[in-house]
Design an enzyme around this catalytic site. Structure first.
Site, short mmCIF file in Angstrom:
data_model
loop_
_atom_site.label_atom_id
_atom_site.label_comp_id
_atom_site.label_asym_id
_atom_site.label_seq_id
_atom_site.Cartn_x
_atom_site.Cartn_y
_atom_site.Cartn_z
N SER A 8 0.85 -1.19 0.00
CA SER A 8 0.00 0.00 0.00
C SER A 8 0.88 1.23 0.00
O SER A 8 1.62 1.48 0.96
CB SER A 8 -0.90 0.03 1.23
OG SER A 8 -1.43 1.35 1.36
N HIS A 33 -1.17 -1.41 -4.24
CA HIS A 33 -2.45 -1.13 -3.58
C HIS A 33 -2.56 0.39 -3.38
O HIS A 33 -1.67 1.02 -2.82
CB HIS A 33 -2.48 -1.87 -2.24
CG HIS A 33 -3.80 -1.78 -1.53
ND1 HIS A 33 -4.90 -2.54 -1.88
CD2 HIS A 33 -4.20 -1.02 -0.48
CE1 HIS A 33 -5.90 -2.26 -1.07
NE2 HIS A 33 -5.52 -1.34 -0.21
N ASP A 35 -4.81 3.37 -1.96
CA ASP A 35 -5.88 3.66 -0.99
C ASP A 35 -6.46 5.05 -1.20
O ASP A 35 -5.81 6.06 -0.93
CB ASP A 35 -5.31 3.57 0.43
CG ASP A 35 -5.11 2.14 0.88
OD1 ASP A 35 -6.07 1.35 0.79
OD2 ASP A 35 -3.99 1.80 1.33
N MET A 37 -9.05 7.85 -0.13
CA MET A 37 -9.85 8.27 1.04
C MET A 37 -10.38 9.68 0.81
O MET A 37 -9.68 10.52 0.23
CB MET A 37 -8.99 8.24 2.29
CG MET A 37 -8.32 6.90 2.55
SD MET A 37 -7.49 6.91 4.14
CE MET A 37 -6.65 5.30 4.05
N HIS A 66 -8.40 0.72 -3.97
CA HIS A 66 -9.30 0.49 -2.83
C HIS A 66 -10.00 1.81 -2.54
O HIS A 66 -9.40 2.74 -2.00
CB HIS A 66 -8.45 0.01 -1.63
CG HIS A 66 -9.20 -0.13 -0.36
ND1 HIS A 66 -8.57 -0.33 0.87
CD2 HIS A 66 -10.53 -0.12 -0.09
CE1 HIS A 66 -9.47 -0.42 1.82
NE2 HIS A 66 -10.67 -0.28 1.28
N MET A 68 -12.24 4.16 -0.58
CA MET A 68 -12.88 4.45 0.72
C MET A 68 -13.52 5.82 0.58
O MET A 68 -13.10 6.81 1.19
CB MET A 68 -11.81 4.42 1.83
CG MET A 68 -11.33 3.00 2.13
SD MET A 68 -9.78 2.96 3.05
CE MET A 68 -8.62 3.07 1.67
N MET A 137 -11.15 -6.20 5.55
CA MET A 137 -10.36 -5.25 6.35
C MET A 137 -10.03 -5.90 7.69
O MET A 137 -10.92 -6.38 8.40
CB MET A 137 -11.16 -3.97 6.61
CG MET A 137 -11.42 -3.10 5.39
SD MET A 137 -9.95 -2.58 4.47
CE MET A 137 -9.01 -1.70 5.73
N GLY A 142 -8.97 3.80 7.13
CA GLY A 142 -8.69 5.23 7.30
C GLY A 142 -7.22 5.55 7.51
O GLY A 142 -6.77 6.62 7.15
N PHE A 143 -6.49 4.62 8.09
CA PHE A 143 -5.10 4.91 8.43
C PHE A 143 -4.22 3.68 8.27
O PHE A 143 -4.66 2.56 8.56
CB PHE A 143 -5.00 5.40 9.88
CG PHE A 143 -5.86 6.61 10.14
CD1 PHE A 143 -5.40 7.88 9.82
CD2 PHE A 143 -7.15 6.46 10.64
CE1 PHE A 143 -6.21 8.99 10.01
CE2 PHE A 143 -7.96 7.57 10.84
CZ PHE A 143 -7.50 8.84 10.52
N GLY A 144 -2.98 3.91 7.87
CA GLY A 144 -1.98 2.85 7.90
C GLY A 144 -1.44 2.69 9.32
O GLY A 144 -1.72 3.50 10.21
N GLY A 145 -0.70 1.62 9.52
CA GLY A 145 0.01 1.46 10.78
C GLY A 145 -0.82 1.01 11.97
O GLY A 145 -0.38 1.14 13.12
N ASP A 179 -6.34 -6.74 4.43
CA ASP A 179 -5.76 -5.39 4.44
C ASP A 179 -5.79 -4.81 5.84
O ASP A 179 -6.85 -4.58 6.40
CB ASP A 179 -6.58 -4.52 3.47
CG ASP A 179 -6.04 -3.11 3.30
OD1 ASP A 179 -4.99 -2.77 3.89
OD2 ASP A 179 -6.69 -2.33 2.57
N GLY A 180 -4.60 -4.56 6.37
CA GLY A 180 -4.47 -3.86 7.65
C GLY A 180 -3.65 -4.64 8.66
O GLY A 180 -4.02 -5.74 9.06
N GLY A 181 -2.52 -4.08 9.03
CA GLY A 181 -1.71 -4.69 10.08
C GLY A 181 -1.03 -5.99 9.68
O GLY A 181 -0.64 -6.78 10.54
N GLY A 201 1.33 -2.04 4.09
CA GLY A 201 1.78 -0.66 3.93
C GLY A 201 3.00 -0.39 4.79
O GLY A 201 4.14 -0.42 4.32
N SER A 202 2.76 -0.17 6.09
CA SER A 202 3.86 0.21 6.98
C SER A 202 4.92 -0.88 7.08
O SER A 202 6.11 -0.59 7.20
CB SER A 202 3.31 0.57 8.36
OG SER A 202 2.47 -0.45 8.86
C1 DX5 Z 1 -6.34 1.36 5.61
C2 DX5 Z 1 -5.83 0.98 4.24
C3 DX5 Z 1 -4.70 0.02 4.23
C4 DX5 Z 1 -3.47 0.49 4.93
C5 DX5 Z 1 -2.65 -0.68 5.32
O1 DX5 Z 1 -7.54 2.03 5.49
O2 DX5 Z 1 -6.88 0.39 3.50
O3 DX5 Z 1 -4.40 -0.37 2.91
O4 DX5 Z 1 -2.70 1.35 4.17
O5 DX5 Z 1 -1.55 -0.21 6.04
P1 DX5 Z 1 -0.81 -1.12 7.10
O6 DX5 Z 1 -0.24 -2.28 6.38
O7 DX5 Z 1 0.24 -0.20 7.65
O8 DX5 Z 1 -1.82 -1.53 8.13
ZN ZN Z 2 -6.41 -0.53 1.52
#
Ligand code: DX5
Ligand code: ZN
Length: 224
Positions: A8, A33, A35, A37, A66, A68, A137, A142-145, A179-181, A201-202
């Site tokens: 991401s 990927h 994102d 928003m 993706h 959002m 999800m 909404g946020f990475g990390g 997707d996420g974490g 992502g992170s």
């Molecule tokens: C969150 C995004 C994810 C996010 C994943 O809303 O859809 O794609 O960037 O980031 P990590 O891998 O850091 O959780």
């Molecule tokens: Zn995503």
């Protein structure tokens, strides 16, 4: 079933996005990927179709958009023009989910629905014929990390069972993206539960050595 790693670029350096896309694909990633928003459907604001179009010449790898955002239909058309290969959206953000999926499919692109942690998989049942992928999800969007929500593993198993039953009667396999974490230490558990496409992502962009993280993820996936 080939596993796919989808970095991401939400966690990439936005001042050097083209280079980041090239570098992460060169490091072994399968797709990008993207994102999107809107500070309406989710409490954050990122990038739109113009940035997608600007990145398109930087890679031949699939761009996995993706959405959002709410509403979705006008932006589906804009992202098709911008070169997206896969477009996923949240069913809560569309008045007419079947129609939004058709906009993607009729353009010859791959379509998917994204389920938030609290969204039931029942929403998939009446549109299976129009799905190429389901995105679960594993954090609130909404946020990475953020931290991986453990219940996602059970939901992955339920989704895989539903999609396996559909494959039995249709012969069509629908992929599952998570997707996420997602990190090196939990990617194998997500795969064992039914995911085949992994957004990270992170875990990738916060590291200095993208290829090292992607190789470590693939080594974990090889054990599943
Ligand atoms: C969150 C995004 C994810 C996010 C994943 O809303 O859809 O794609 O960037 O980031 P990590 O891998 O850091 O959780
Ligand atoms: Zn995503």
């Amino acid at each position: 079933m080939k596993y796919r790693i989808a970095p991401s670029i939400l966690s990439a350096d936005f001042a050097r996005l083209g280079e980041e896309v090239r570098n992460v694909i060169a490091a072994g990633a399968d797709m990008i990927h993207f994102d999107v928003m809107d500070n309406h459907y989710v409490p954050n604001l990122t990038f739109g179709p113009m940035i997608c179009a600007a990145l398109r010449p930087h890679t031949s790898a699939p761009i996995d958009v993706h959405l959002m955002i709410e509403p979705v239909d006008d932006m589906i058309g804009a992202f098709i023009k911008a070169g997206a290969d896969i477009i996923t959206f949240h069913p809560e953000a569309s008045r007419h989910v079947d129609r939004s999926l058709s906009l993607i499919k009729d353009a010859g692109k791959q379509a998917g629905l994204v389920l938030n942690p609290a969204t039931s998989i029942a929403v998939l049942e009446n549109v299976l014929d129009k799905l190429d992928m389901v995105l679960l999800m594993s954090v609130n969007p909404g946020f990475g990390g953020q931290k991986f929500i453990p219940h996602t593993l059970e939901k992955l198993r339920q989704t895989r069972a539903l999609l396996d039953a559909y494959e039995q009667q249709s012969g069509r396999r629908i992929r599952i993206e998570v997707d996420g974490g997602i990190k090196v230490d939990n990617i194998a558990a997500a795969a064992a539960a039914g995911a085949d496409t992994f957004v990270a992502g992170s875990a990738i962009f916060d590291a200095d050595d993208y290829a090292g993280v992607i190789a470590a993820m693939r080594a974990e996936l090889a054990k599943v």
